[in-house]
Write a protein that holds these residues in place. Structure first.
Motif, short mmCIF file in Angstrom:
data_model
loop_
_atom_site.label_atom_id
_atom_site.label_comp_id
_atom_site.label_asym_id
_atom_site.label_seq_id
_atom_site.Cartn_x
_atom_site.Cartn_y
_atom_site.Cartn_z
N PRO A 309 20.60 12.42 0.02
CA PRO A 309 20.14 11.01 0.72
C PRO A 309 21.49 10.24 1.23
CG PRO A 309 18.36 11.83 -1.25
CD PRO A 309 20.16 12.41 -1.12
N CYS A 310 21.89 10.20 2.68
CA CYS A 310 23.02 9.51 2.95
C CYS A 310 22.82 8.40 4.02
CB CYS A 310 23.85 10.00 3.00
SG CYS A 310 24.12 11.11 4.48
N SER A 311 23.56 7.85 4.66
CA SER A 311 23.27 6.88 5.73
C SER A 311 22.93 8.24 7.55
CB SER A 311 24.90 5.96 5.58
OG SER A 311 25.98 6.47 6.29
N ALA A 312 24.18 9.62 6.79
CA ALA A 312 23.76 10.67 8.39
C ALA A 312 24.33 9.89 9.41
CB ALA A 312 22.47 10.25 8.55
N THR A 313 25.14 9.54 8.91
CA THR A 313 26.70 8.68 10.15
C THR A 313 26.86 9.92 10.78
OG1 THR A 313 28.42 8.13 8.50
CG2 THR A 313 26.80 6.24 9.59
N GLU A 333 23.76 1.64 -1.33
CA GLU A 333 22.39 1.94 -1.75
C GLU A 333 22.45 3.23 -0.99
OE1 GLU A 333 17.51 2.12 0.05
OE2 GLU A 333 18.99 0.18 0.41
N MET A 334 22.67 3.90 -0.38
CA MET A 334 23.00 5.49 -0.37
C MET A 334 23.73 5.99 -1.91
SD MET A 334 20.56 7.09 1.33
CE MET A 334 19.50 4.87 0.89
N ALA A 335 25.40 5.37 -1.29
CA ALA A 335 26.59 5.68 -2.76
C ALA A 335 25.79 5.57 -3.49
CB ALA A 335 27.46 4.86 -2.38
N THR A 359 26.56 15.11 1.68
CA THR A 359 26.03 14.16 2.92
C THR A 359 26.46 14.55 3.69
OG1 THR A 359 27.81 13.00 2.13
CG2 THR A 359 26.20 13.06 0.80
N CYS A 360 26.02 14.34 4.70
CA CYS A 360 26.07 14.17 6.12
C CYS A 360 26.35 13.42 6.65
CB CYS A 360 24.87 15.43 7.07
SG CYS A 360 23.47 14.29 6.72
N SER A 361 27.35 12.51 6.34
CA SER A 361 28.17 11.00 6.23
C SER A 361 29.19 11.23 6.69
CB SER A 361 27.80 10.45 5.00
OG SER A 361 28.11 9.02 5.09
N LEU A 362 29.88 9.89 7.60
CA LEU A 362 31.19 10.25 7.98
C LEU A 362 32.37 8.70 7.43
CD1 LEU A 362 31.37 10.61 11.81
CD2 LEU A 362 32.29 12.04 9.51
N GLU A 363 30.74 8.44 6.02
CA GLU A 363 31.44 6.77 4.45
C GLU A 363 31.98 7.57 3.98
OE1 GLU A 363 31.35 4.81 6.92
OE2 GLU A 363 29.74 5.43 8.52
N PRO A 364 33.71 7.46 3.53
CA PRO A 364 34.49 8.18 2.66
C PRO A 364 33.39 7.33 1.22
CG PRO A 364 35.99 7.14 3.68
CD PRO A 364 34.41 6.54 4.28
N GLU A 365 33.26 6.60 0.79
CA GLU A 365 31.53 6.43 -0.33
C GLU A 365 30.86 7.05 -0.36
OE1 GLU A 365 32.53 2.45 2.08
OE2 GLU A 365 32.70 4.40 2.74
N GLU A 366 30.41 7.97 0.68
CA GLU A 366 29.40 8.90 0.23
C GLU A 366 29.62 10.39 0.07
OE1 GLU A 366 25.47 7.47 2.28
OE2 GLU A 366 27.08 6.71 3.80
N PHE A 419 30.31 16.06 8.08
CA PHE A 419 29.96 16.09 6.34
C PHE A 419 31.05 16.23 5.63
CE2 PHE A 419 25.84 17.95 7.60
CZ PHE A 419 25.20 18.66 6.76
N PHE A 420 30.53 15.94 4.17
CA PHE A 420 31.64 16.38 3.23
C PHE A 420 30.88 17.02 2.01
CE2 PHE A 420 33.15 15.44 -1.17
CZ PHE A 420 34.36 15.45 -1.04
N ILE A 421 31.57 18.35 2.18
CA ILE A 421 31.29 19.45 0.74
C ILE A 421 32.37 19.58 0.37
CG2 ILE A 421 29.97 21.67 1.19
CD1 ILE A 421 29.56 21.16 4.01
N ALA A 422 31.75 19.73 -1.46
CA ALA A 422 33.02 20.36 -2.61
C ALA A 422 31.94 21.02 -3.27
CB ALA A 422 32.57 18.75 -3.23
#
Length: 428
Positions: A309-313, A333-335, A359-366, A419-422
């Motif tokens: 779950p993430c901010s979905a930005t 909160e999501m992080a 995560t489907c987020s553009l935030e580095p924290e996520e 997205f971020f993927i590892a």
């Protein structure tokens, strides 16, 4: 002594043609901008009683307003002596009228006549006058649209100037429709282009349920970026956990790749769509409704996919509401939740097994920050670098082997969600 007030027996006139749709659009915008709800979350309540076409139009109007909100508000402010409050109904009505006339091709008289009833008992003359003034001036909306200041500042700090330009271009047009194929060798008879095996990007959109191969379960709708986490697990015959699985595209991918899948999600309503897609495609998976902070599997799995779950930005092209309702507090909160889930999921991987975090987020924290914290604490895990040949042509992994998809990725081919993927392995 004052005489008692006479009761108000006036009844509001029934809405004329087109007005209920605009009233629903107003409710949607209020839900997003004032109450912080997701656009899709608010749709059923706001559009209650509308026919499907009108429901779709209300959603389209609200979404287009959210794509262009800073520019619409600047336009409105240029034509008013006193700045309207952000939550003033007159401002909402003008946003709806202007976006129809300037972006959606609605004739000006229809755009204004269908919103004036929204301000009954309010400043109708103001709304009519501002709209008329702007139309007579021949105003146009800028292309590409302008990002909200808070978003632009945040993304600029993380990714730089190019990201802002790419994001503004990305939000200017609706994103394409991507299909993931159950059998990569079985292409549906639909016009489009394949950006990698098992994928088709359609040239034209239509009613999904009417497209060739839908009823047969030959494919499912899934942004190409969203398909990459499961692709990086690959084929297998062992056990796989799909965590935070709904609405189920990744579950279908893993099942089609041969895995024995257990799909877990906390949302009963979203899992209903997963059940429907499993039935339609003829694929098999065990589906569990559970809170991952309380649930655990009976035994570790060969592969675990945590699409947290993430901010979905990262899906702002499809869901422009995230540009306006996501605040730094929600990102934090999501992080925090992602960190808890990632450390729990790590315990459910067999030695030598694979863990994919996305995560489907553009935030580095996520994304990047989560990976760094995890690897620092878990020396029994290491990155399995993503290879260029595992990705669409033109997409490259980062130096550390993880994958970051930004707004400009494959822009010439229609773009991808952020997205971020590892991909990680648990050392044997």
């Amino acid at each position: 002594m004052q005489p008692p007030r006479r009761p108000n027996t006036r009844q509001s006139a029934p809405d004329g043609p087109g007005v209920p749709t605009r009233r629903a659009a107003l409710k949607l915008l209020d839900a997003v901008l004032r109450r912080g709800l997701a656009l899709e979350q608010a749709l059923d309540s706001a559009a209650q009683g509308l026919a499907p076409n009108d429901r779709g139009l209300a959603h389209a109007i609200a979404a287009e307003v959210l794509r262009r909100l800073p520019d619409l508000d600047a336009m409105i402010d240029s034509a008013t002596k006193q700045t309207l409050p952000d939550d003033a109904k007159a401002r909402f009505a003008l946003r709806i009228a202007l976006v129809q006339a300037l972006a959606l091709g609605t004739p000006g008289h229809a755009a204004i006549s269908t919103v004036l009833p929204l301000v009954d008992g309010g400043p109708r003359k103001l709304v009519h006058g501002v709209f008329g003034t702007l139309v007579r001036q021949g105003v146009t909306l800028p292309e590409p649209p302008t990002l909200p200041d808070a978003v632009a500042l945040r993304w600029h700090a993380a990714w730089g100037d190019q990201m802002i330009e790419d994001a503004e271009r990305a939000i200017a047009v609706p994103p394409p429709l991507d299909l993931t194929l159950r059998d990569p060798a079985k292409l549906p008879d639909l016009p489009g282009k394949s950006l990698m095996p098992g994928h088709l990007r359609l040239d034209e959109k239509g009613q999904v349920v009417m497209l060739d191969g839908y009823a047969e379960g030959d494919w499912w709708v899934q942004d190409l970026a969203a398909s990459l986490p499961a692709r990086l697990i690959g084929k297998g015959s062992g056990t796989a956990l799909d965590l935070c699985a709904a609405p189920g595209g990744k579950t279908l991918q893993l099942a089609a790749a041969g895995w024995q899948v257990t799909a877990v999600d906390v949302s009963e309503s979203r899992l209903a769509r997963l059940h429907e897609n499993l039935e339609r495609t003829g694929l098999n998976a065990e589906v569990v409704e559970a809170d991952l902070l309380k649930w655990k599997p009976a035994a570790p799995a060969d592969a675990v996919l945590l699409d947290a779950p993430c901010s979905a930005t990262g899906i702002f092209r499809r869901h422009p509401d995230v540009l306006h309702r996501v605040r730094p507090s929600l990102i934090r909160e999501m992080a925090e939740l992602q960190g808890k889930l990632l450390f729990r999921a790590a315990e459910w991987v067999k030695p030598g097994g694979t863990l994919v975090f996305s995560t489907c987020s553009l935030e580095p924290e996520e994304g990047e920050a989560q990976l760094a914290t995890f690897l620092k604490a878990r020396s029994d895990y290491a990155i399995v670098p993503v290879k260029p040949e595992e990705l669409p042509h033109g997409v490259m992994p980062r130096e550390d082997g993880s994958l970051r998809l930004l707004a400009g990725t494959l822009a010439d081919a229609g773009g991808l969600d952020g997205f971020f993927i590892a991909r990680l392995t648990r050392k044997a």
